[in-house]
Each structure stands twice: as structure tokens, then as C-alpha cells.
Scaffold this motif. Sequence first.
Motif, PDB file in Angstrom:
ATOM      1  N   ASP A 180      47.358  49.197  32.028  1.00 40.76           N
ATOM      2  CA  ASP A 180      48.860  48.884  30.987  1.00 40.76           C
ATOM      3  C   ASP A 180      49.186  47.698  31.274  1.00 40.76           C
ATOM      4  O   ASP A 180      50.428  48.453  32.022  1.00 40.76           O
ATOM      5  N   VAL A 181      49.726  46.739  31.357  1.00 37.07           N
ATOM      6  CA  VAL A 181      49.782  45.694  31.716  1.00 37.07           C
ATOM      7  C   VAL A 181      51.065  45.303  30.876  1.00 37.07           C
ATOM      8  O   VAL A 181      52.088  44.139  31.030  1.00 37.07           O
ATOM      9  N   THR A 182      51.766  45.668  29.593  1.00 38.32           N
ATOM     10  CA  THR A 182      52.276  45.802  28.871  1.00 38.32           C
ATOM     11  C   THR A 182      53.577  46.658  29.328  1.00 38.32           C
ATOM     12  O   THR A 182      55.121  46.060  28.966  1.00 38.32           O
ATOM     13  N   VAL A 183      53.513  47.574  29.995  1.00 37.16           N
ATOM     14  CA  VAL A 183      54.867  48.645  30.443  1.00 37.16           C
ATOM     15  C   VAL A 183      55.502  46.997  31.379  1.00 37.16           C
ATOM     16  O   VAL A 183      56.658  47.918  31.322  1.00 37.16           O
ATOM     17  N   ASP A 184      55.469  46.212  32.633  1.00 35.25           N
ATOM     18  CA  ASP A 184      56.938  45.336  32.868  1.00 35.25           C
ATOM     19  C   ASP A 184      57.153  44.562  31.864  1.00 35.25           C
ATOM     20  O   ASP A 184      58.351  44.860  31.724  1.00 35.25           O
ATOM     21  N   VAL A 185      57.017  44.541  30.397  1.00 33.88           N
ATOM     22  CA  VAL A 185      57.553  44.128  29.381  1.00 33.88           C
ATOM     23  C   VAL A 185      57.921  44.842  28.656  1.00 33.88           C
ATOM     24  O   VAL A 185      59.926  44.673  28.523  1.00 33.88           O
ATOM     25  N   SER A 186      57.749  45.992  28.707  1.00 32.93           N
ATOM     26  CA  SER A 186      57.883  47.208  27.373  1.00 32.93           C
ATOM     27  C   SER A 186      59.344  47.812  28.040  1.00 32.93           C
ATOM     28  O   SER A 186      60.016  48.569  27.948  1.00 32.93           O
ATOM     29  N   VAL A 187      58.774  48.070  29.406  1.00 33.05           N
ATOM     30  CA  VAL A 187      59.854  49.258  29.925  1.00 33.05           C
ATOM     31  C   VAL A 187      60.323  48.591  30.525  1.00 33.05           C
ATOM     32  O   VAL A 187      61.854  48.459  31.216  1.00 33.05           O
ATOM     33  N   ILE A 188      60.220  47.442  32.159  1.00 34.75           N
ATOM     34  CA  ILE A 188      60.913  46.758  32.963  1.00 34.75           C
ATOM     35  C   ILE A 188      61.825  45.937  32.692  1.00 34.75           C
ATOM     36  O   ILE A 188      63.024  45.731  32.424  1.00 34.75           O
ATOM     37  N   TYR A 189      61.369  44.643  31.877  1.00 36.32           N
ATOM     38  CA  TYR A 189      61.949  43.690  31.819  1.00 36.32           C
ATOM     39  C   TYR A 189      63.040  44.156  30.161  1.00 36.32           C
ATOM     40  O   TYR A 189      64.108  43.491  29.899  1.00 36.32           O
ATOM     41  N   ARG A 190      62.790  45.793  29.789  1.00 36.16           N
ATOM     42  CA  ARG A 190      63.845  45.675  28.583  1.00 36.16           C
ATOM     43  C   ARG A 190      64.182  46.563  29.091  1.00 36.16           C
ATOM     44  O   ARG A 190      65.919  46.526  28.273  1.00 36.16           O
ATOM     45  N   TRP A 211      41.773  20.947  29.190  1.00 36.89           N
ATOM     46  CA  TRP A 211      41.041  21.591  28.704  1.00 36.89           C
ATOM     47  C   TRP A 211      40.467  22.952  29.503  1.00 36.89           C
ATOM     48  O   TRP A 211      40.411  24.018  30.078  1.00 36.89           O
ATOM     49  N   VAL A 212      41.858  22.203  31.291  1.00 30.89           N
ATOM     50  CA  VAL A 212      41.658  22.890  32.075  1.00 30.89           C
ATOM     51  C   VAL A 212      42.386  24.243  31.894  1.00 30.89           C
ATOM     52  O   VAL A 212      42.411  25.616  32.256  1.00 30.89           O
ATOM     53  N   TRP A 213      43.660  23.691  31.077  1.00 30.06           N
ATOM     54  CA  TRP A 213      44.307  24.954  30.760  1.00 30.06           C
ATOM     55  C   TRP A 213      43.886  25.866  29.906  1.00 30.06           C
ATOM     56  O   TRP A 213      44.511  26.817  29.358  1.00 30.06           O
ATOM     57  N   VAL A 214      43.429  25.312  28.779  1.00 31.07           N
ATOM     58  CA  VAL A 214      42.473  26.060  27.380  1.00 31.07           C
ATOM     59  C   VAL A 214      41.848  26.943  28.423  1.00 31.07           C
ATOM     60  O   VAL A 214      41.737  28.046  27.542  1.00 31.07           O
ATOM     61  N   ALA A 215      41.011  26.681  29.360  1.00 26.72           N
ATOM     62  CA  ALA A 215      39.925  27.946  29.955  1.00 26.72           C
ATOM     63  C   ALA A 215      40.829  28.494  31.029  1.00 26.72           C
ATOM     64  O   ALA A 215      40.697  29.550  30.800  1.00 26.72           O
ATOM     65  N   GLY A 216      41.386  28.342  31.766  1.00 29.93           N
ATOM     66  CA  GLY A 216      42.243  28.589  32.387  1.00 29.93           C
ATOM     67  C   GLY A 216      43.218  30.045  32.121  1.00 29.93           C
ATOM     68  O   GLY A 216      43.054  31.395  33.270  1.00 29.93           O
ATOM     69  N   VAL A 217      44.148  29.977  31.363  1.00 29.32           N
ATOM     70  CA  VAL A 217      45.319  30.522  31.126  1.00 29.32           C
ATOM     71  C   VAL A 217      44.163  32.488  30.423  1.00 29.32           C
ATOM     72  O   VAL A 217      44.428  32.861  30.975  1.00 29.32           O
ATOM     73  N   PRO A 218      43.285  31.935  29.580  1.00 30.76           N
ATOM     74  CA  PRO A 218      43.077  33.660  29.172  1.00 30.76           C
ATOM     75  C   PRO A 218      41.775  34.232  29.838  1.00 30.76           C
ATOM     76  O   PRO A 218      40.961  35.124  30.673  1.00 30.76           O
ATOM     77  N   LEU A 219      41.634  33.449  31.030  1.00 29.16           N
ATOM     78  CA  LEU A 219      40.740  34.036  32.178  1.00 29.16           C
ATOM     79  C   LEU A 219      41.145  34.739  33.112  1.00 29.16           C
ATOM     80  O   LEU A 219      41.040  35.806  33.667  1.00 29.16           O
ATOM     81  N   LEU A 220      43.704  34.753  32.928  1.00 29.57           N
ATOM     82  CA  LEU A 220      43.661  35.690  33.633  1.00 29.57           C
ATOM     83  C   LEU A 220      43.961  37.540  32.881  1.00 29.57           C
ATOM     84  O   LEU A 220      44.696  38.419  33.248  1.00 29.57           O
ATOM     85  N   GLY A 221      43.268  36.686  32.207  1.00 29.35           N
ATOM     86  CA  GLY A 221      43.739  38.527  30.831  1.00 29.35           C
ATOM     87  C   GLY A 221      44.914  38.542  30.824  1.00 29.35           C
ATOM     88  O   GLY A 221      45.590  37.770  29.784  1.00 29.35           O
ATOM     89  N   PRO A 222      45.585  39.616  29.526  1.00 28.77           N
ATOM     90  CA  PRO A 222      46.718  40.188  29.515  1.00 28.77           C
ATOM     91  C   PRO A 222      47.475  39.934  30.248  1.00 28.77           C
ATOM     92  O   PRO A 222      49.191  39.756  29.459  1.00 28.77           O
ATOM     93  N   THR A 223      47.577  40.839  31.556  1.00 28.98           N
ATOM     94  CA  THR A 223      48.895  39.170  32.195  1.00 28.98           C
ATOM     95  C   THR A 223      49.362  38.326  31.927  1.00 28.98           C
ATOM     96  O   THR A 223      50.541  38.329  32.661  1.00 28.98           O
TER      97      THR A 223
END
Length: 416
Positions: free
Chosen positions: A40-50, A123-135
Amino acid sequence: MRMTGHRFRGAGLLPCAAWALTRAALLLWVTGVFTPGGLDVTVDVSVIYRGWYETLLTGTYPLDDVTWQYPPGAALAILSPALLPFWEYASAFYALVLLCDALVFGLLLYAGRRPGITAAGAWVWVAGVPLLGPTVYARYDLMVTAVAVAALLAGVRHPKVLGALAAFGALLKVWPALVLVGVRRGRPTRAAWSAAAMTAAGLGVGFALWMPGAYAFLAFQRDRGLEIESLWALYFHLARHAGWEGRVALHYGSMEFLGPHVGLASTLVLGLAVLALGWLLVWRLRARHFAAHTPAQAAFTAVLLFTTTSRVISPQYVVWLVGLAAVCLAFRNGGMVRPAVLVLVAAGVTVLEFPLYFTEVVASDAWGVALLFVRNGLLVAASLIAARRLWRETVPGGRSEKAAPVRGDQPSRALR
């Protein structure tokens, strides 16, 4: 021929639709509606960043938290959800990252209307960002990348704007300072670098006066070790199977190798980073042929070199490279096609090693090590190809006829 408004709107519909669909998928993933597995990569936002957010609101930087390893401007990114007080922290953060994502996409798409620039960058930006997933949405690195992309695109005509944005980006996360390395010699360099110096000095003093501990991050960064996803950590992954007595542990905010010879390896890695800096200095001194796309090429190459020679190659680092690759390919004769493709493939492998199979990486499992070997190998190959291309295009004696800038990709008179 210049694209008319009607043709531009028609040509922009497809990338806009692709951007909307891919970002909707990212939001579903990062908000937990769609969970294909992994950490779960969202912990960084909900816990650490918060947690940092709450500390910053008290009027001080997180002085007692060694995981705070960012320049003082990072506080702006961490505090930014306060702009949306009607949402809880994590939701507001994701919304602001989405906004920055849209800004980069819009800048690249709009720049495609200029002579010598195409929509390939968008197009590079459209394709490249989602390739990294939720992080990519669960870190503030996309916000920093937006500043760097804006700096490079603005710098084609306004070197002072490039310099100011580069300095601001450096105070967010250091690496955007590298967009200055490829500015054309003479008046553009003086304009960009002086603007950067004045902006950095003004903001740097301002952050120091704003809250205590603005530069405590320097000590925390100095004490970092060898992160398990870095190129040079591959040796210890293999050594674990040969009886090495070290271990993997959470150290200074990331999973690092601790044990015999790790300190020596970290020192050698820093030495390689110095060599990369030396190569960039030699290139800068010898480069003579500058086109409008040279700053983007140089920034892309510099960040590739410092990523591969880093003690840390976190997944979010790749979004920096995706953004810079997008700017390179936005120029009709910007080159860097092969290293950009390698970066996009590396982004796809990155989401496999983190978060999907990070447990295998931590355990030095064969599959986890294989993923790291492929991802890091792709980045090394991209670094070498990009460095060779940059050298051949800009250094006398190494420039081929194919590398000559096309019409519309020449430095403008305002930059001469």
C-alpha cells in the motif's frame, strides 16, 4: 506549416482522452477502489506526509524525524493540501498532484503548436506516468517534475524564467537545478544562471527565516546508506545468497542494506557520482553547438547519470526521467528517442518491482533481483546512449549531419 486552431483541437482530442482514461485508472488505484496487489503506497501520504503537515503547522520543520530529507521548499508541497480544506489530507493531495499532471500535459500539448515542436512529448507523458502505477500520485515528485518541465519549455524563449523555475525546483528537491546545465553559452547562460542565483538566495533566506530547521535535511541525507533498489545494491542482493552476513532494514526512511562492506560501497557510489559530475563539466566546457532542444537533452542526460550513480533509485525518481524525456521528444529534432523508450520500458518494470513484487525484492528473491537487474540495466543503457548523443550533437568533431537542428529548432534571436 503552423497548425490551425481547428486542426490543433482535433489533433488534441485523442491524447486528451487517453490522458483522462489513464488518470482515472490511477485515481482508482491510489484511492483503493482498484487494488491489483502489492504494498500500500498511500501510507506515505496518509501517515508520513500528514505527520509532517501537522509538524509544519506548528511553525517548525520536522527536526527530530530523520526521514525528512528534503530541501526547505518541500514544505510547500506537504502543506499544499491546506488549499483544499474541504477534503481530507490524502484526497486533497491526490487532487493537487492530478492538477500538476494536467498542467504538464497541457504545457506539452500547447507547446506542440510551436514551429519545430510536436505533440510527441505529450504522448510520452500520457504513456509514461501511468506505467509507474500508484506511486506516482502518492509522492510529491510529480509536482517537482512539473516545475522542471515548465522551466525547460519556457527557457526556449525566456532564459530568466528557466533560471528562476530551476532554482525554485531545486528548493523543492535539488535535481531541477540540472536543467541549467545545457543553457546556451553567452547571454542566455548569464541570464538563466543569474536569475537562478537570485531566486535561490532570496527563497533560501526566506525559508530559513520562515521556520527553524530549514536545512536540517543536509545531515539526514549525508547519513543515508545503500538503498536496496539502487544499481549498486545488486552486488549485495547476490552476496546474500553467498553467505554475506548483512541484512536489509528500514533505515533513514527506506529499505537499505546494513552490514559488512556497505559503507565502502556507498563511498564508491559517491565517487561515481563525482565522476558523472566531472563528465558533465567537461561536456559543458567543450560544447559549442547549441540548439533550442539542447537544454532538455542536457537535463535528461544529467538526471539519468545522477540517477544511475545514486545510492537510492526510488520508483518516483523515474517520473523525473519521464518528464524530461517528454520535453526532449517534444522537439522535432530533439533526438533521445532510444533513451526515452528505454526509460518508458524501465517505468513499466519499476511498477513490478515496487509495489507489486517489493516483498521479493526485500528478500533478494530471484524474481525480485531479476526485476531490479532489468530496470537498472535499462537506465544504465539509457544513460550511456543519451550521453553519447549529447556529446555528438554539441561537441566539435563529434557532430553528425543527422544531428543538425531542423528549421524551427534553432535558438531564437532573443537568445543569441
